[in-house]
Design an enzyme around this catalytic site. Sequence first.
Site, short mmCIF file in Angstrom:
data_model
loop_
_atom_site.label_atom_id
_atom_site.label_comp_id
_atom_site.label_asym_id
_atom_site.label_seq_id
_atom_site.Cartn_x
_atom_site.Cartn_y
_atom_site.Cartn_z
N LYS A 118 82.79 -1.82 61.12
CA LYS A 118 82.65 -1.27 59.76
C LYS A 118 83.52 -0.04 59.67
O LYS A 118 83.81 0.59 60.68
CB LYS A 118 81.19 -0.88 59.51
CG LYS A 118 80.83 -0.87 58.05
CD LYS A 118 80.41 -2.26 57.59
CE LYS A 118 80.31 -2.37 56.10
NZ LYS A 118 79.71 -3.65 55.70
N ASP A 158 83.64 -3.55 50.89
CA ASP A 158 82.22 -3.22 50.84
C ASP A 158 82.10 -2.38 49.56
O ASP A 158 82.97 -2.47 48.68
CB ASP A 158 81.79 -2.45 52.12
CG ASP A 158 80.27 -2.31 52.26
OD1 ASP A 158 79.63 -3.27 52.70
OD2 ASP A 158 79.72 -1.25 51.91
O1 2IT Z 1 78.33 -6.08 54.58
C1 2IT Z 1 79.12 -7.04 54.65
O2 2IT Z 1 78.85 -8.07 55.28
C2 2IT Z 1 80.41 -6.91 53.97
N1 2IT Z 1 80.66 -5.89 53.35
C3 2IT Z 1 81.43 -8.01 54.07
C4 2IT Z 1 82.20 -7.88 55.33
C5 2IT Z 1 83.35 -8.85 55.49
O3 2IT Z 1 84.04 -8.70 56.51
O4 2IT Z 1 83.55 -9.72 54.66
#
Ligand code: 2IT
Length: 441
Positions: A118, A158
């Site tokens: 993240k 996100d």
């Molecule tokens: O919280 C999540 O799963 C997302 N923001 C999507 C992450 C992604 O790599 O598609």
Amino acid sequence: MARLQAKYPTEKEYLQAVQEVLESIEDVYNKHPEFEAAKIVERIVEPDRIFTFRVTWVDDEGQVQVNTGYRVQFNNAIGPYKGGLRFHPSVNPSILKFLGFEQTFKNSLTTLPMGGGKGGSDFNPKGKSDAEIMRFCQAFMLELWRNIGPDMDVPAGDIGVGGREIGFLNGMYKKLRREHHGVLTGKGLSFGGSLVRPEATGFGAVYFVQHMLKNKSADLDIAGKTVAVSGFGNVAWGAATKATQLGAKVIAISGPDGCIYNPNGMTQEKLDYMLELRASNNDVVAPFAQKFPDAQFIPGKKAWSVKCDIAMPCAFQNELSREDAEELLANGTWLCAEVSNMGCQPGAIEAFQKAGILFAPGKAVNAGGVATSGLEMTQNAMHISWTAKEVDEKLHTIMHSIHESCVKYGKQADGSVNYVKGANVAGFMKVAEAMLAQGII
Ligand code: 2IT
């Protein structure tokens, strides 16, 4: 937990996320002395590494602005680090560590080979022009590009990062790398994006709800049910769209300014307008009631004040408190599917579970988003694109499989399913086995 609390006393979101998982896996963990011997818990709760960097950019007034950027590479035991970027003023290491930790288990549940990561920045996109957003994204990528790659770490969107931001980030990445490969997901269709990715989190969440209903009783269906959704971003829009398509009535949406009571449900025009509101970058839902006179704006209230069968928090971590849960329960809500990451406070989950209503956690319910990112990675690696039907079918299969995993590990003696336990144990087992098999590293 005591060790982590002493080490990271201020990181409350991170500690909350870890506590929930450790409580769920305790029984299973204690049956596996090999996990204990390899210190799997001590290893799995710490990110592999965190990058922190300064992001300097110039605003439309010519002023120099400074933000902080981060990438948390949490765990790559089962595949490359994978997870979104969040641009929001609240972003700090605690929030990104909680999100990276959750992502590791969520990605494990998807059945696809993706580790957890993240990132993001304390940059506030609210009120910024397109040019400012572009300059910020370019400055952010100027630092991040060395530490990501299609087999290393694959960021996505996100909160605060959607198609526009991914476009700018991808543009700078390919200029620096001189390679065009699938290093980000959520791309536009003209440069490697996947059909259905924008809708996938919300669609997947509704497919999951359908499985929860069917598992409870074969004749239960979302058609005809009233649904309250918080938030009016991409995820809330996807959930509201699919719930409406399947015959449910979405009677509430909400934003930071209050709640919209929408007794007649959604129309295509209203759903389209949700996207317009989001794009306006002003973080308000009030204009919805001006545009659609059959809807009513209730200032300062959450969507949970509206009587509904099904509650779907789609906004932010910890958005649904114990008091909100009690209000929902008093109004007869009998299913809560958490769509935001850690959207429910521990007291709310406890209240739902005590009342015996159906409750499922974000890492299972919202996994369709990252799963479809995984499908985008596959298409990029194969240099092909699938039709919307093909992607949607795969998304269906994945959500079904996640539901099955929750049932496998979460079925209680009385036949009910503890989805929190099921999701945490199922997600954990795969990562733990992969870590064990790959030695002490
Ligand atoms: O919280 C999540 O799963 C997302 N923001 C999507 C992450 C992604 O790599 O598609």
